[in-house]
Write an enzyme that holds these catalytic residues in place. Structure first.
Site, mmCIF file in Angstrom:
data_model
loop_
_atom_site.group_PDB
_atom_site.id
_atom_site.type_symbol
_atom_site.label_atom_id
_atom_site.label_comp_id
_atom_site.label_asym_id
_atom_site.label_seq_id
_atom_site.Cartn_x
_atom_site.Cartn_y
_atom_site.Cartn_z
ATOM 1 N N SER A 21 0.852 -1.208 0.000
ATOM 2 C CA SER A 21 0.000 0.000 0.000
ATOM 3 C C SER A 21 0.881 1.251 0.000
ATOM 4 O O SER A 21 2.071 1.160 -0.322
ATOM 5 C CB SER A 21 -0.934 -0.021 1.211
ATOM 6 N N ASN A 22 0.329 2.360 0.346
ATOM 7 C CA ASN A 22 1.103 3.608 0.412
ATOM 8 C C ASN A 22 0.548 4.500 1.517
ATOM 9 O O ASN A 22 -0.363 4.109 2.240
ATOM 10 C CB ASN A 22 1.092 4.310 -0.946
ATOM 11 N N HIS A 23 1.075 5.723 1.601
ATOM 12 C CA HIS A 23 0.762 6.574 2.764
ATOM 13 C C HIS A 23 -0.433 7.497 2.558
ATOM 14 O O HIS A 23 -0.631 8.426 3.338
ATOM 15 C CB HIS A 23 1.981 7.431 3.117
ATOM 16 N N SER A 24 -1.213 7.284 1.537
ATOM 17 C CA SER A 24 -2.344 8.208 1.322
ATOM 18 C C SER A 24 -3.308 8.149 2.508
ATOM 19 O O SER A 24 -3.720 7.069 2.943
ATOM 20 C CB SER A 24 -3.086 7.831 0.036
ATOM 21 N N ALA A 54 -4.454 7.250 -4.452
ATOM 22 C CA ALA A 54 -3.097 6.772 -4.739
ATOM 23 C C ALA A 54 -3.217 5.267 -4.976
ATOM 24 O O ALA A 54 -3.105 4.457 -4.045
ATOM 25 C CB ALA A 54 -2.184 7.082 -3.567
#
Ligand code: PMT
Length: 454
Positions: free
Chosen positions: A261-264, A328
């Site tokens: 995943s990512n930091h959105s 994102a």
């Protein structure tokens, strides 16, 4: 930017506490404020005009017919239009009554009555307790407040008469602080007004013609942020239109306990959704997993993976007038996600990843009359990459933000955006994501307007 408001007209009226005003004038001058003084004849019995003339280096207006203040006879217009604010301190019970009834028989009340509507009048009453509490005085206070005057409550304490109670003129520090706060507020409001004019003017143009920048200093004050939140314009074009928004990250399953995943945080997309809703749009928010509460009054779809996000977009796409793709979305997903938990071992593990479906590109391919707005989160060559995305994904606008700049991209409440259109781009200084959302939605409205007319 308008010059900082810093010209104050002081009116002094008949009260023993008038002895404090030379100190007040000196303090204001020390704070960089230009001061002029008017006095009632009675005030001159308590403090000498000469002292104030020396401090301000200007004649004090006591006698309406004083040759030195005339300015071709319109001295009152000249002075009342010269100042950014007027403070009457001390303000006697008589002057309160005169202000309340519109009596202009001395220079102080004549000036107060001549102030332009936008110039604030601060009034600091000072008198004996019984006079202050008298119903007539209180009536006059209410009446001048209704007319727009800002009344500073007198302090409670020992009075010149020896009595104790409310009626004292506040100390110099307190009065100075009242004046400075008022001037600061006026400065913020004027910056705000100017900024709104700038943004308004810019938003009159199609996105690709935007020329003017926005001064972000004005965004620093919470007061102003709130004010802007309520007042920046969003195109009426959005009312009743369906705005589809993607937000947050996606999670691509590795196994039942791990994911890519990512930091959105979802803040950018949720701000868009809430502001579009408040502008009268019908909002469909398709969100990856975030910690934000589901906004009221919108259609909400919660998804996990890029594939689920694509499917949700496809379900709602037919209805949509605008698509704004702030999510994102993971670019890669494991080819063979495992069930259960992949066992830890000492061996190196390799995952084979495949590209996810490009949701924005799909929307661009299936655009029809809709407006399609994508984002570009870039680490370098931002503008170049954003322009390439605009083209490649058949979008009408790309909102460029950088990963590695302060107040930009993931997580925080601020973002630093450049709106990239087909014929040009417009960069903005850092601002709240809610403000970015307003700009983006205003541009979306413009796009809808232009797509309707072509
Ligand atoms: O959520 P916040 O913490 O508030 O942060 C906001 C944000 C940084 C996530 C947001 O401002 C932002 O930049 N969103 C896009 C992030 C991104 O994935 O950028 P990108 O350059 O990789 O993608 C370009 C565009 O294609 C984006 O509109 C993206 O939603 C879309 N995309 C990308 C990959 C994919 N498989 N499908 C897509 O639709």
């Amino acid at each position: 930017m308008k010059e900082i408001a810093k010209r104050v007209l002081i009116g002094i009226t008949g009260s023993i506490s008038a002895y404090k005003t030379p100190l007040l004038v000196r303090e204001l001058i020390k704070n960089g404020i230009e001061v002029r003084v008017a006095m009632t004849p009675t005030a001159t019995r308590f403090v000498s005009p000469l002292t104030l003339e020396n401090l301000t280096r200007h004649p004090v207006a006591v006698d309406m017919f004083d040759e030195r203040i005339q300015n071709d006879g319109s001295w009152h217009v000249h002075l009342s239009h010269w100042c950014d604010a007027m403070l009457i301190a001390p303000c006697s019970a008589t002057t309160l009554a005169k202000l309340s009834s519109g009596n202009c028989d001395n220079t102080v009340t004549a000036l107060a009555m001549s102030l332009p509507e936008k110039t604030p009048l601060l009034v600091s009453p000072a008198m004996d307790t019984e006079m202050w509490l008298h119903p007539a005085t209180q009536r006059n206070v209410r009446s001048i407040e209704q007319d727009g005057a800002l009344v500073i409550e007198p302090e409670e304490g020992e009075l010149a008469s020896g009595l104790y109670g409310p009626g004292r003129l506040p100390e110099i520090d307190a009065l100075t602080s009242h004046v400075l706060k008022l001037l600061n507020r006026m400065e913020l409001i004027s910056q705000n007004e100017e900024m709104m004019r700038t943004v308004d003017a810019a938003l009159q143009q199609p996105v690709y013609d935007l020329q003017e920048g926005v001064d972000h200093d004005a965004f620093d004050a919470e007061l102003e942020l709130q004010h802007l939140k309520e007042s920046l314009p969003i195109s009426e074009q959005l009312r009743g239109r369906v705005v589809l928004i993607t937000a947050g990250p996606t999670r691509e399953k590795i196994d039942d306990v791990r994911y890519i995943s990512n930091h959105s945080s979802g803040k950018m997309g949720y701000a868009l959704a809430e502001i579009a809703r408040d502008a009268g749009a019908e909002v469909v928010l398709i969100s990856g997993p975030v910690d934000l509460p589901e906004p009221d009054g919108i259609r909400f779809e919660s998804v996990e993976s890029a594939q689920e996000m694509l499917q949700a977009v496809q379900v709602h796409w037919t209805d949509a007038d605008v698509g704004i793709f702030a999510a994102a979305v993971a670019d890669y997903t494991p080819v063979a996600p495992a069930n259960g938990k992949i066992k830890k071992s000492d061996e190196e593990v390799e995952f084979v990843l495949k590209k996810t479906a490009d949701i924005l590109a799909w929307a661009g391919e299936n655009k029809g009359n809709k407006a399609v707005i994508g984002f570009a989160l870039e680490a370098e060559n931002g503008l170049e990459n954003a322009k390439a995305k605009l083209e490649k994904k058949n979008a009408d606008m790309i909102v460029l933000n950088m990963v590695n700049q302060p107040q930009s991209g993931f997580g925080g409440d601020h973002n630093t955006i450049t709106l990239v259109g087909k014929h040009g781009e417009q960069s903005f200084d850092p601002m709240m994501k809610t403000q970015c959302a307003r700009l983006i939605l205003a541009a979306a409205g413009e796009l809808l307007g232009s797509s309707k007319s072509t």
